[in-house]
Enzyme design. Structure first.
Site, PDB file in Angstrom:
ATOM      1  N   LEU A 118      -0.552   4.902   4.458  1.00 43.24           N
ATOM      2  CA  LEU A 118      -1.762   4.377   5.324  1.00 43.24           C
ATOM      3  C   LEU A 118      -2.779   4.826   4.486  1.00 43.24           C
ATOM      4  CD1 LEU A 118      -0.181   5.880   8.206  1.00 43.24           C
ATOM      5  CD2 LEU A 118       0.270   3.702   7.752  1.00 43.24           C
ATOM      6  N   ARG A 153       5.718   5.472  -4.522  1.00 39.05           N
ATOM      7  CA  ARG A 153       4.792   6.159  -3.363  1.00 39.05           C
ATOM      8  C   ARG A 153       5.096   7.813  -2.405  1.00 39.05           C
ATOM      9  NH1 ARG A 153       4.376   5.651   1.935  1.00 39.05           N
ATOM     10  NH2 ARG A 153       5.383   4.042   2.221  1.00 39.05           N
ATOM     11  N   ALA A 210      -5.481  -2.335   6.061  1.00 40.04           N
ATOM     12  CA  ALA A 210      -6.243  -2.746   4.660  1.00 40.04           C
ATOM     13  C   ALA A 210      -7.479  -3.556   4.532  1.00 40.04           C
ATOM     14  CB  ALA A 210      -5.144  -2.935   3.038  1.00 40.04           C
ATOM     15  N   GLY A 260      -4.109  -5.553   8.203  1.00 39.72           N
ATOM     16  CA  GLY A 260      -3.209  -4.623   8.589  1.00 39.72           C
ATOM     17  C   GLY A 260      -4.412  -3.452   8.586  1.00 39.72           C
ATOM     18  N   ARG A 281      12.555  10.788  -1.621  1.00 44.99           N
ATOM     19  CA  ARG A 281      13.150  10.155  -1.462  1.00 44.99           C
ATOM     20  C   ARG A 281      14.559   9.281  -2.237  1.00 44.99           C
ATOM     21  NH1 ARG A 281       8.607   6.953   1.634  1.00 44.99           N
ATOM     22  NH2 ARG A 281       7.836   9.207   2.911  1.00 44.99           N
TER      23      ARG A 281
END
Lengths: 644, 250, 228
Positions: free
Chosen positions: A448, A442, A44, A42, A337
């Site tokens: 990303l 987060r 990372a 991915g 959120r």
């Protein structure tokens, strides 16, 4: 065990620079004598593999997909943060650092987060140079948008496909190194165990998913970039294949798992429509900029909607409860959120949820359309509305959308120090697989950023510090440690295939997901967690007695793959519960009902819980041991969040 | 609804393979096509049969894993929709649905509906990148890119590499896939530096992999879940001639 | 010089040959149809025969003539090579396929249409070109021009046969279908695509595909009628 975070001394802004100077270097001519394993491709993993190969290391990159480009980073929609301050609106590295620490509810390390903010600016430069087509303004310069939890516009984006574009950029860099012969790519290969020699990570055991062959791979260091564990909940916005196996097997070998209970629940997802549901689809958070969230004021009206007797359009204005606007007058529908998610749960628990399942609230654009016109709304959200209609068959221009929270991201992960090395020498964890930068929650557009920061700009420096002191002798894959690990995997596979029970793997996974969601989801309490722990243990026991895995081990066998992953989820789930139970406070994605303010908001306990909880595996079915890493805050003042 | 499924079953690449017919009942119209396949697989697992293998991952139309040829169409009957985003409301009760893998020499069947698309990776490896190392790059805003060009490059970059273009093309040509990548990088200033050698190498690799040639039927664009335009194919042609006739590569 | 063979052995390079030869043949058709228009002139075929004379003797026309031969052969040979290549690209076909949902019939059947046109070409050339070359054509004398070979009478003779007329008309339908895809496809293959011009090319292409074969088809019909 004493956990040393290895945060460099000195002022915050100089730590990384100083550290980069202090780390040992590996002579360019020597780098080619070392082999590095990277698990996961991915953001990372691909960025790390490419960057290390560019430096000269010999990299072996592994992914379970048919191509590195399919990793789930690809699905990130919104964008990537960077403290470029291109908008001249007061952004700075310090502000990004501060927002991230605060957004994470003060449960992350200052040093790590500051470094993240610092290298964020390099990421954008790097991606643009690779040909990532970010959105631009008419003058030809990069465009930015604002995102939740920040008062500046610092999010770079490529329509709703930022993750895909960034991943392809990294994948291309990786592909270039494959051609250069510096990266050997192993696709459709799954890491099943970590091999340690003399206490150091020296290789992995993999299964070739096509032929079923169990393979040994040696190296001088192993980097795990295998993503998060959201699929422990069965239903999540993760991909179907996203799993915790690589990280969990490393944990079983001694790597500590940190803060596993920190789970992010995203408030705007398309609700579950039936028991057959296989995954949840996220709708961008930006929808809450114009949509109004509501449910009927009374249970009776909600009941009639659920039965299909009336629709949302039949509910009069005075019978609607715009509960976020009512409870949080200043932030309204734009609360963070976790707050939005929890409130949706509350109103549904009260019996006021809509949709046949009772687990949905409305997100209504009628007022926005009346105010700005349909064209404006279409320009803003057209593609999201289309996606919604594709999945649900309902037209959001005419009827309110239905949304419900869903598991989205896991902040917890393998414990790593400032160098991103776990407590096992030579074993690193990058991206969502580690716990390092997001604390208990987060911020949007930060995943990303972290994945690429770790891969492009951190590991290329910190890995050298470890490698420099190591002899470059080739790893002996006939070492007894490899024998033992391979045998263990073979035994596990034969065991899974030999049970031949009655329940399918999905059946177990679904039940585990139910338990986790019910008791260790959006809000948790001691009683429920204790009960859930027993349930997960019992389920795990049943799994090993009654699971039905067909096919054989020497061919493509997706049931076997799933079974091996679910076996790990069944252990990890319990640890999440244990962690959630021990953390007697509410913070970020972890909300304990016993610890809330009078207004029902999360109540942190900084005196007792301002630490990283790192768990040590002690053996199957044995209690894990807690190790604490105290969090030191020298630069920010801890405050209670308020969105009233 | 109740459905009859005619599914391609093939144990491994060397197996001859053939269709098997299954019945699935009580399928909800809100299910995605892959969820319907999950129901079939649960049914098969309970009956002690091997489930139907198919590639899938994100199930939100972006990873490009899913790849089914449904009722004679790549990704089924819905335009601009990958298999995972296709929902059962587009089918009728009692219908027979034929499900086949992508068919192309360059995409050999691995098992059942799973095909090997690593040819695409090798094409990218042959030159589908900008040769910059990490670090040492100019500031992101140093080179302005006209919005129109950036948007065009983006629409080429939307390709999810699923291979529907190859599957739908009567010649099993990969031109849409290759041209999308060539276009994206040829349009942007960052990619212009290597544009000639890139297109030469990528086209050579595409031919080595055994894809067919383009006859401009437009089937690829019509079946592409991202609607990648034919414009890209015109551009790769242009880029290729330009490279072949003017580059220094003898 | 390996780059030349490399270029023209690649699929795109081969397509370039097909497109370029196709476009040349399109231009040829314009010349052919305009010259043949003289058949409609009510002068007993004199203008047509004079034109025939010019076409067989003018030096520049001879160059064009050879280019046409080369184009036809290139178009045929390269498309055969590509078609074989394309067939190999899908050794196992689909049990069920609905290509009409994504492409036009003519675009998918260029090979078939091309083969039919090639067969027609053999008949057509045998009829007129071969006779012209080998010289079984009667002579005719005009006051102003002297003695010419009377191809006009050959044309009259051929198209007094109803079966011939039907064959030609049907074949022109195939040509129309071939052109309907081929015209715009050639531009696409050459990379000549532009937001401003492509819509025009597509319209012109369609008009061309209808008008030129139609004019060709009218000729045998017209002659059949006047020879009744």
């Amino acid at each position: 065990m004493k956990l040393d975070s290895k945060i460099p001394e000195g002022p915050l802004a100089e730590k990384w620079t100083k550290h980069k100077f202090n780390v040992k270097l590996v002579n360019p001519a020597n780098k080619r004598k070392y082999e590095i394993i990277v698990v996961g491709t991915g953001l990372a993993g691909a960025s790390a593999a490419a960057s290390l190969a560019e430096l000269g290391y010999n990299v072996k990159a592994f992914c379970f997909h048919d191509s590195p480009r399919r990793a789930h980073s690809i699905a990130a929609q919104g964008g990537i943060n960077a403290a470029k301050n291109y908008q001249n609106d007061g952004d700075s590295v310090y502000r990004l650092f501060y927002d991230t620490i605060k957004g994470g509810d003060y449960r992350s390390r200052e040093g790590n987060v500051y470094r993240l903010a610092e290298v964020s600016v390099n990421i954008i430069d790097q991606c643009v140079a690779q040909g990532v087509p970010f959105a631009r303004e008419y003058g030809g310069l990069l465009d930015n948008r604002s995102f939740g939890g920040a008062q500046v516009s610092r999010t770079f984006y490529a329509k709703g496909q930022t993750g895909q574009q960034l991943l392809i950029g990294a994948y291309q860099a990786l592909s270039r190194q494959v051609t250069n012969g510096k990266v050997k790519l192993y696709t459709r290969s799954e890491m099943l165990d970590l091999v340690m020699i003399d206490g150091e990570a020296r290789g992995i055991i993999t299964r070739n998913l096509i032929t079923g062959k169990i393979e040994r791979h040696g190296a001088h260091a192993v980097i795990l970039a295998s993503g998060g564990y959201g699929n422990v909940f069965y239903l999540s916005t993760n991909a179907m294949g996203s799993n915790a196996t690589a990280a969990w097997r490393a944990h079983r070998r001694g790597a500590l798992m940190a803060n596993p209970c920190y789970t992010q629940i995203h408030p705007t997802c398309i609700p579950v429509s039936g028991s057959y549901q296989s995954k949840l689809t996220l709708m961008s958070e930006s929808l809450r900029n114009d949509g109004r969230v509501w449910v009927p004021k009374t249970k009776e009206l909600a009941e009639r909607i659920r039965k299909g007797e009336i629709t949302a359009l039949d509910i009069k204005e005075e019978d609607r409860d715009y509960y976020l606007e009512r409870r949080y007058p200043s932030f309204g529908n734009l609360v963070p959120r976790d707050v939005a998610s929890r409130n949706a749960k509350y109103v549904c628990d009260e019996g006021r949820g809509v949709a046949p399942t009772g687990l949905a609230v409305y997100l209504d654009f009628a007022d926005a359309i009346k105010r700005d016109g349909r064209d404006t709304i279409e320009a803003r959200y057209g593609n999201l509305f289309e996606m919604y209609e594709k999945i649900t068959g309902a037209n959001p221009y005419e009827v309110p959308m239905m949304i419900y929270p869903a598991v989205h991201y896991t902040m917890g992960g393998l414990w790593v120090d400032y160098n991103l090395m776990t407590n096992i020498p030579g074993l690193y964890a990058l991206g969502e697989a580690n716990f390092s930068d997001h604390g208990a929650n987060r911020l949007g557009a930060s995943a990303l950023m972290q994945g690429l920061a770790d891969g492009y700009f951190v590991i290329p420096y910190t890995l050298g510090d470890y490698i420099a002191g190591k002899p470059n002798t080739k790893t002996d894959i006939n070492h007894p440690a490899f024998e033992e690990a391979e045998k263990g995997i073979r035994d596990m596979i034969s065991k899974l295939l030999s049970i031949k029970g009655k329940r399918t793997v999905d059946d177990f996974h679904r039940e585990l997901g139910h338990i986790m969601w019910e008791y260790c989801g959006m809000s948790r309490n001691a009683e429920g967690l204790k009960k859930a722990r027993g349930m997960v243990r019992a389920l795990r026991e049943e799994f090993w007695k009654d699971v039905n895995v067909g096919g054989s081990s020497d061919e493509l066998n997706m049931s076997l793959e799933k079974a091996s992953r679910v076996a790990d989820f069944l252990e990890l789930g319990e640890l999440m519960i244990v962690d959630a139970l021990h953390r007697e406070e509410s913070c970020g994605g972890h909300f304990r009902e016993e610890y809330q303010t009078e207004e029902g908001e999360a109540l942190r306990n900084d005196d007792e819980f301002s630490y990283v909880a790192a768990w040590e595996f002690k053996g199957t079915n044995q209690d894990e041991v807690l190790h604490k890493e105290e969090l030191v805050f020298e630069n920010v003042k801890l405050t209670q969040r308020s969105y009233k | 609804m109740n459905l009859t499924l005619k599914v391609w079953r093939q144990k491994n690449p060397s197996d001859k393979g053939g269709f098997k017919t299954y019945k699935v009942n009580d399928i909800s119209e809100h299910m995605s096509f892959l969820e319907m396949m999950d129901v079939l697989n649960e049914q098969l697992a309970v009956a002690g049969e091997e489930p139907v293998h198919f590639d899938h991952d994100c199930r939100e139309g972006i990873c490009g894993s899913c790849s089914m040829y449904i009722n004679g169409r790549a990704h089924g009957p819905q335009k601009l929709t990958a298999t995972c985003q296709l929902h059962m409301r587009h089918f009728n009760d009692g219908e027979t649905i034929t499900i086949e893998p992508w068919r192309a020499r360059a995409f050999p069947v691995v098992k059942d509906l799973v095909v090997d698309r690593s040819a695409f990776d090798r094409i990218i490896q042959s030159g589908g990148y900008v040769s910059v190392n990490t670090g040492g790059v100019p500031d992101a805003n140093e080179i302005p890119v006209p919005k129109q060009i950036a948007d065009e490059a983006f629409s080429s970059a939307e390709c999810i590499s699923c291979g529907a273009c190859v599957a739908a093309c009567k010649n099993a040509s990969a031109m849409l896939f290759v041209s999308a990548k060539v276009s994206q990088l040829a349009l942007l200033p960052q990619g212009k530096v290597e544009r000639k050698s890139r297109v030469e190498r990528m086209v050579a690799q595409m031919d080595i992999e055994g894809f067919g040639s383009c006859t401009n039927t437009g089937a690829c664009t019509a079946e592409c879940p991202k609607g990648i335009s034919q414009e890209n194919i015109a551009r790769i042609n242009r880029e290729y001639y330009n490279a072949k006739f003017t580059s220094d590569n003898v | 010089m390996s780059w030349i063979t490399q270029t023209f052995s690649s699929t795109i390079g081969r397509k370039l040959l097909v497109a370029a030869s196709g476009l040349f043949l399109i231009i040829f058709l314009i010349g052919h149809v305009s010259g043949n228009f003289l058949l409609f002139k009510d002068d007993g075929g004199q203008a047509f025969n004079e034109y025939t004379q010019f076409m067989t003797t003018n030096q520049l026309v001879q160059v064009v003539r050879w280019l046409t031969y080369i184009s036809i052969l290139t178009h045929i040979i390269v498309t055969i090579i590509l078609t074989i290549h394309n067939k190999k690209a899908r050794p196992v076909g689909y049990a069920e396929a609905h290509p009409s949902a994504n492409s036009t019939w003519s675009s998918r059947n260029m090979g078939l249409l091309g083969t039919l046109i090639a067969v027609f070409l053999v008949i057509h050339l045998g009829n007129f070109w071969y006779k012209m070359k080998v010289g079984e054509v009667p002579l005719v004398t005009y006051e102003s021009e002297g003695t010419l070979r009377d191809l006009y009478s050959v044309v009259l003779f051929s198209f007094s046969n109803l079966w011939y007329v039907i064959l030609y008309v049907v074949m022109m339908i195939f040509l129309a279908l071939h052109l309907a895809h081929g015209f715009r496809s050639a531009f696409q293959t050459l990379g000549w695509r532009h937001k401003k011009y492509t819509p025009i090319i597509e319209k012109v292409g369609l008009a061309f595909a209808i008008i030129v074969p139609l004019l060709f088809a009218i000729m045998p019909v017209y002659i059949y009628i006047i020879t009744r």
